[in-house]
Design a protein around this motif. Sequence first.
Motif, mmCIF file in Angstrom:
data_model
loop_
_atom_site.group_PDB
_atom_site.id
_atom_site.type_symbol
_atom_site.label_atom_id
_atom_site.label_comp_id
_atom_site.label_asym_id
_atom_site.label_seq_id
_atom_site.Cartn_x
_atom_site.Cartn_y
_atom_site.Cartn_z
ATOM 1 N N VAL A 7 23.286 -5.714 -6.862
ATOM 2 C CA VAL A 7 22.855 -6.841 -7.682
ATOM 3 C C VAL A 7 21.607 -7.466 -7.081
ATOM 4 O O VAL A 7 21.556 -7.772 -5.886
ATOM 5 N N MET A 8 20.613 -7.666 -7.936
ATOM 6 C CA MET A 8 19.338 -8.243 -7.528
ATOM 7 C C MET A 8 19.259 -9.705 -7.990
ATOM 8 O O MET A 8 19.844 -10.072 -9.005
ATOM 9 N N ARG A 9 18.504 -10.512 -7.259
ATOM 10 C CA ARG A 9 18.377 -11.943 -7.566
ATOM 11 C C ARG A 9 17.984 -12.259 -9.009
ATOM 12 O O ARG A 9 18.573 -13.150 -9.611
ATOM 13 N N PRO A 10 16.983 -11.582 -9.589
ATOM 14 C CA PRO A 10 16.556 -11.981 -10.934
ATOM 15 C C PRO A 10 17.659 -11.884 -11.996
ATOM 16 O O PRO A 10 17.596 -12.569 -13.005
ATOM 17 N N GLY A 11 18.665 -11.042 -11.773
ATOM 18 C CA GLY A 11 19.734 -10.884 -12.761
ATOM 19 C C GLY A 11 20.842 -11.919 -12.654
ATOM 20 O O GLY A 11 21.725 -11.998 -13.503
ATOM 21 N N MET A 59 21.653 -17.000 -3.794
ATOM 22 C CA MET A 59 21.640 -15.772 -4.589
ATOM 23 C C MET A 59 20.626 -15.760 -5.728
ATOM 24 O O MET A 59 19.977 -14.759 -5.947
ATOM 25 N N ALA A 60 20.512 -16.836 -6.471
ATOM 26 C CA ALA A 60 19.567 -16.852 -7.594
ATOM 27 C C ALA A 60 18.152 -16.936 -7.047
ATOM 28 O O ALA A 60 17.912 -17.533 -5.999
ATOM 29 N N GLY A 61 17.215 -16.324 -7.768
ATOM 30 C CA GLY A 61 15.831 -16.367 -7.302
ATOM 31 C C GLY A 61 14.970 -15.303 -7.942
ATOM 32 O O GLY A 61 15.344 -14.690 -8.940
ATOM 33 N N GLU A 62 13.834 -15.060 -7.330
ATOM 34 C CA GLU A 62 12.822 -14.172 -7.903
ATOM 35 C C GLU A 62 12.998 -12.701 -7.548
ATOM 36 O O GLU A 62 12.786 -11.837 -8.380
ATOM 37 N N GLY A 69 20.746 -8.472 -19.102
ATOM 38 C CA GLY A 69 19.840 -7.432 -18.631
ATOM 39 C C GLY A 69 20.359 -6.665 -17.427
ATOM 40 O O GLY A 69 19.946 -5.536 -17.170
ATOM 41 N N ALA A 70 21.274 -7.254 -16.686
ATOM 42 C CA ALA A 70 21.810 -6.610 -15.483
ATOM 43 C C ALA A 70 23.068 -5.783 -15.753
ATOM 44 O O ALA A 70 23.471 -4.981 -14.915
#
Length: 160
Positions: free
Chosen positions: A96-100, A137-140, A85-86
């Motif tokens: 780059v955003m956390r959800p991706g 980095m990973a998260g909501e 999706g990213a």
Amino acid sequence: MQVKSRHHLRSDDITAIREAVADHLGVDIDGETFEFVEFVDANYELVLVDGDPAVFYVDDDEPFLTVRGANDYEPETGVVTVDAGAISFVSDGADVMRPGIVEADAAIREGDLVVIAEETHGKVLAVGRAMVDGDEMAGESGKVVSSIHHVGDELYEFSA
């Protein structure tokens, strides 16, 4: 992109580049010729390895692999992996955003240059600067990597 100057590098400069990239990304750059390219209106310099844009300097920082260089030499460390999706966003230069994020090297520290790869084939899509440590980095929600160079930009399209 207008080239300001271009010259072959000396062996000690080549050694310094190889060591810096090996330290950051765990790869050995192998090539016969290394050329340094300066541009008129760009905030980076480029190193051509055997004619290919493999390494660049951002803001006079340490040498780091370009997207094409990272796809040629496959980094072992400093990698942030994003989901399908990213891909389109990162490929267009978005941060780059956390959800991706699917995975991030825990050794990454805030401020480090990182490569951003997609999870299915491991192809590198972009290079950016970490805004947080790898284990955060990973998260909501939230932006975690600021994009610097991506597939299809001027640097990616540059040919000798």
